[in-house]
Design a protein around this motif. Structure first.
Motif, PDB file in Angstrom:
ATOM      1  N   UNK A  60      20.008  32.597  22.941  1.00 14.38           N
ATOM      2  CA  UNK A  60      20.094  33.324  23.630  1.00 14.38           C
ATOM      3  C   UNK A  60      21.411  34.029  23.676  1.00 14.38           C
ATOM      4  N   UNK A  61      21.761  35.256  23.085  1.00 21.11           N
ATOM      5  CA  UNK A  61      22.993  35.760  23.711  1.00 21.11           C
ATOM      6  C   UNK A  61      22.339  37.486  24.318  1.00 21.11           C
ATOM      7  N   UNK A  62      23.374  37.517  24.855  1.00 20.00           N
ATOM      8  CA  UNK A  62      23.371  38.665  25.462  1.00 20.00           C
ATOM      9  C   UNK A  62      23.760  40.030  24.868  1.00 20.00           C
ATOM     10  N   UNK A  63      22.849  40.944  24.459  1.00 18.18           N
ATOM     11  CA  UNK A  63      22.799  42.829  24.114  1.00 18.18           C
ATOM     12  C   UNK A  63      23.136  43.470  24.773  1.00 18.18           C
ATOM     13  N   UNK A  64      22.253  44.203  25.482  1.00 14.15           N
ATOM     14  CA  UNK A  64      22.545  45.245  26.070  1.00 14.15           C
ATOM     15  C   UNK A  64      22.619  44.647  27.082  1.00 14.15           C
ATOM     16  N   UNK A  65      22.401  43.066  28.253  1.00 16.72           N
ATOM     17  CA  UNK A  65      22.457  43.280  28.896  1.00 16.72           C
ATOM     18  C   UNK A  65      23.608  41.899  28.747  1.00 16.72           C
ATOM     19  N   UNK A  66      24.054  41.343  29.960  1.00 13.96           N
ATOM     20  CA  UNK A  66      25.771  41.363  29.393  1.00 13.96           C
ATOM     21  C   UNK A  66      26.053  40.401  30.734  1.00 13.96           C
ATOM     22  N   UNK A  67      24.949  40.235  31.529  1.00 20.38           N
ATOM     23  CA  UNK A  67      23.656  39.062  31.958  1.00 20.38           C
ATOM     24  C   UNK A  67      22.888  38.602  32.315  1.00 20.38           C
ATOM     25  N   UNK A  68      21.704  37.726  32.796  1.00 23.05           N
ATOM     26  CA  UNK A  68      21.063  37.819  33.486  1.00 23.05           C
ATOM     27  C   UNK A  68      20.412  36.398  34.284  1.00 23.05           C
ATOM     28  N   UNK A  69      19.498  36.444  35.099  1.00 22.27           N
ATOM     29  CA  UNK A  69      19.344  35.071  35.766  1.00 22.27           C
ATOM     30  C   UNK A  69      18.335  35.297  37.192  1.00 22.27           C
ATOM     31  N   UNK A  70      17.750  34.785  37.881  1.00 21.14           N
ATOM     32  CA  UNK A  70      17.157  34.604  38.521  1.00 21.14           C
ATOM     33  C   UNK A  70      17.955  34.788  39.954  1.00 21.14           C
ATOM     34  N   UNK A  71      16.664  35.993  40.612  1.00 21.08           N
ATOM     35  CA  UNK A  71      17.782  36.687  42.207  1.00 21.08           C
ATOM     36  C   UNK A  71      17.602  35.925  42.896  1.00 21.08           C
ATOM     37  N   UNK A  72      18.686  35.814  43.872  1.00 21.17           N
ATOM     38  CA  UNK A  72      19.289  34.755  44.379  1.00 21.17           C
ATOM     39  C   UNK A  72      18.485  34.380  45.710  1.00 21.17           C
ATOM     40  N   UNK A  73      17.350  33.789  45.952  1.00 22.82           N
ATOM     41  CA  UNK A  73      16.651  33.611  46.927  1.00 22.82           C
ATOM     42  C   UNK A  73      15.198  33.857  46.792  1.00 22.82           C
ATOM     43  N   UNK A  74      14.842  34.460  45.328  1.00 20.20           N
ATOM     44  CA  UNK A  74      13.956  34.790  45.284  1.00 20.20           C
ATOM     45  C   UNK A  74      13.774  34.663  43.427  1.00 20.20           C
TER      46      UNK A  74
END
Length: 523
Positions: free
Chosen positions: A67-81
């Motif tokens: 996986x590499x970023x295109x229009x997103x530079x970062x992606x992650x599960x929200x802290x605490x949810x």
């Protein structure tokens, strides 16, 4: 044939005008065209390949499948949810018409991709809400924990919300109904190339976008030429009228590898070619057995598996290319199992016994639908027709271009068909969602079989929100057990890939057969 002749005529005319193409121009021959330019209409590899040069997803994959970023530079599960995915967006990106790319375009595009007419909707089945937190942050609320959702967005391209509204393309094209909309032949993406000419099944031209956010590609112009006839494609390459052939006929690989001035690269594809069939109780539309469906009998399906000689197909039809398999999961997909990859030995006598036990000693008739533009599908279909004849199944081959073949499968107007299936998520759930789940809601788009098991459906849907990897893998294994024992599908082989190009042009084989001209170098 008329389309092929037209394509070559246009190509020859352009060649006479410019002589040899400029170093920055690539004339690219493909066996068939993209089905549409509406980016959310069709979940088709060739369609994605074409549109990927015009549009961007949030996240993509490199040549190794990472996986590499295109229009997103970062992606992650929200802290605490862990039910919310957060995508941080790339700033300073513009669409081809000069409009600024923002979070509202992502919200619009994901909602559009999960709508009723979209063949991409199963990838977003667990999405409850998409919301813009600010101009460059998007949250995707899932129905439950969805640790693998980011794998589902690699082929979901982002559209300009304002452009879509201005051109009345808020709704996705209903491809199966033959619908047209402005987005079918017109585009406005953030990708490396701008569509400047579109003549479906004949010729399209793309030119490098001056305002592209990424690195400037060496190839500044792409002339895309769908040429369905394999001999014509290779002849055009050898004459210098084509620079790059994506679909090299396997019978030509050895010859081209020894031809001066031609470079050839090969490798495996993350894709399996397979046959499917109706298994419901309703009689088949194309059979002489009019009171029941012979394929609903497990003995008949087992007989078919025993009589199809996959190794013979590899040696004779594929000229030694490809890897015979009895699972529709490609090798690198999570859930792949060695025991289901291996096929039982061909046993014609046992297959005949099974047909007799099922009450079909004299066989039956059926129509086999195949694409005559998908590489080698028609000749593989011809080979399987001959093999089935050994147990009394008289199959009539019906071949048509991919643009007409795909709707036959999607609408369920087929008793017996051939397709190939790639897995861009590298996870078995992608296969189950479309090929195994019953046709309900966002699922089962490419399952015309009539197979429907509520327990299996529930297991498939659980994969989207299961966070315990051991539990999830056990569920995947149980679903594969059911599919294999039921003989729901008839896999043939892991697809091989071969690209050929004129000397001086260089590009690596892409695992998903999604070659990007941004990676091509020209000496």
């Amino acid at each position: 044939m008329q389309k092929t002749i037209a394509a070559i005529a246009v190509l020859m005319a352009s060649t006479m005008l410019v002589g040899h193409a400029n170093a920055e121009t690539v004339r690219w021959a493909s066996s068939f065209d993209a089905l549409t330019n509406d980016p959310h209409s069709q979940n088709s590899g060739r369609t994605h390949n074409f549109n990927r040069h015009i549009y961007d997803p949030l996240v993509g994959r490199d040549l190794d499948g990472n996986l590499v970023g295109r229009l997103a530079t970062d992606w992650y599960l929200k802290d605490g949810d862990d039910t919310v995915w957060v995508f941080e967006l790339r700033e300073g990106v513009t669409f081809h018409n000069g409009a600024e790319f923002t979070a509202e375009d992502v919200v619009f595009s994901i909602n559009r991709a999960k709508s009723e007419n979209s063949n991409m909707r199963q990838l977003h089945a667990d999405v409850v809400e998409v919301r813009a937190i600010d101009d460059y942050t998007v949250e995707v609320q899932m129905s439950g924990p969805s640790p693998l959702y980011v794998n589902n967005v690699t082929n979901t391209f982002i559209m300009d919300k304002d452009w879509a509204e201005e051109n009345d393309v808020i709704d996705v094209q209903n491809y199966a109904a033959g619908e047209e909309n402005f987005a079918v032949r017109n585009t406005n993406g953030t990708g490396p190339y701008v569509l400047v000419e579109r003549d479906p099944d004949v010729r399209s031209t793309l030119q490098a976008f001056d305002g592209y956010w990424g690195e400037t590609p060496q190839v500044t112009e792409i002339i895309w030429l769908p040429i369905s006839d394999p001999a014509t494609r290779i002849a055009a390459l050898l004459s210098g009228e084509i620079d790059f052939v994506q679909d090299v006929p396997f019978q030509d690989i050895e010859r081209l590898s020894q031809t001066d001035g031609i470079s050839l690269v090969t490798g495996p594809e993350n894709r399996v070619s397979y046959f499917g069939y109706k298994v419901s109780e309703e009689p088949l539309a194309s059979s002489n057995i009019t009171d029941v469906n012979p394929l609903s009998n497990a003995l008949v399906r087992e007989a078919i598996h025993l009589v199809v000689d996959r190794e013979a197909i590899r040696q004779v039809v594929m000229r030694g290319q490809g890897t015979p398999t009895c699972t529709v999961a490609p090798l690198r997909v999570n859930g792949w199992r060695e025991e289901y990859h291996e096929c039982a030995p061909v046993d014609i006598e046992r297959a005949r016994e099974l047909m007799a036990e099922a009450g079909y000693e004299d066989g039956f008739t059926i129509t086999l639908d195949v694409s005559n533009t998908a590489p080698n599908h028609e000749v593989i279909g011809q080979a399987v027709v001959g093999m089935l004849g050994q147990i009394g199944i008289d199959a009539t081959l019906a071949s048509r271009p991919q643009a007409q073949h795909s709707p036959v499968v999607v609408t369920g107007e087929t008793d017996f068909y051939m397709l190939s299936w790639g897995v861009p998520t590298f996870d078995s759930a992608y296969i189950f969602n479309d090929l195994v789940h019953s046709r309900t809601g966002s699922y089962g788009t490419y399952n015309p079989s009539g197979y429907a098991d509520p327990e299996i459906d529930a297991m498939i849907q659980s994969l989207g929100v299961e966070t315990d990897i051991e539990v999830r893998d056990a569920t995947i294994a149980a679903i594969w057990d059911e599919i294999h024992d039921y003989r729901l599908l008839l896999p043939i082989h892991n697809d091989p890939l071969a690209y050929a190009m004129r000397e001086g042009f260089n590009i690596a084989v892409h695992l998903e057969n999604q070659p990007s001209m941004t990676t091509m170098t020209v000496e």
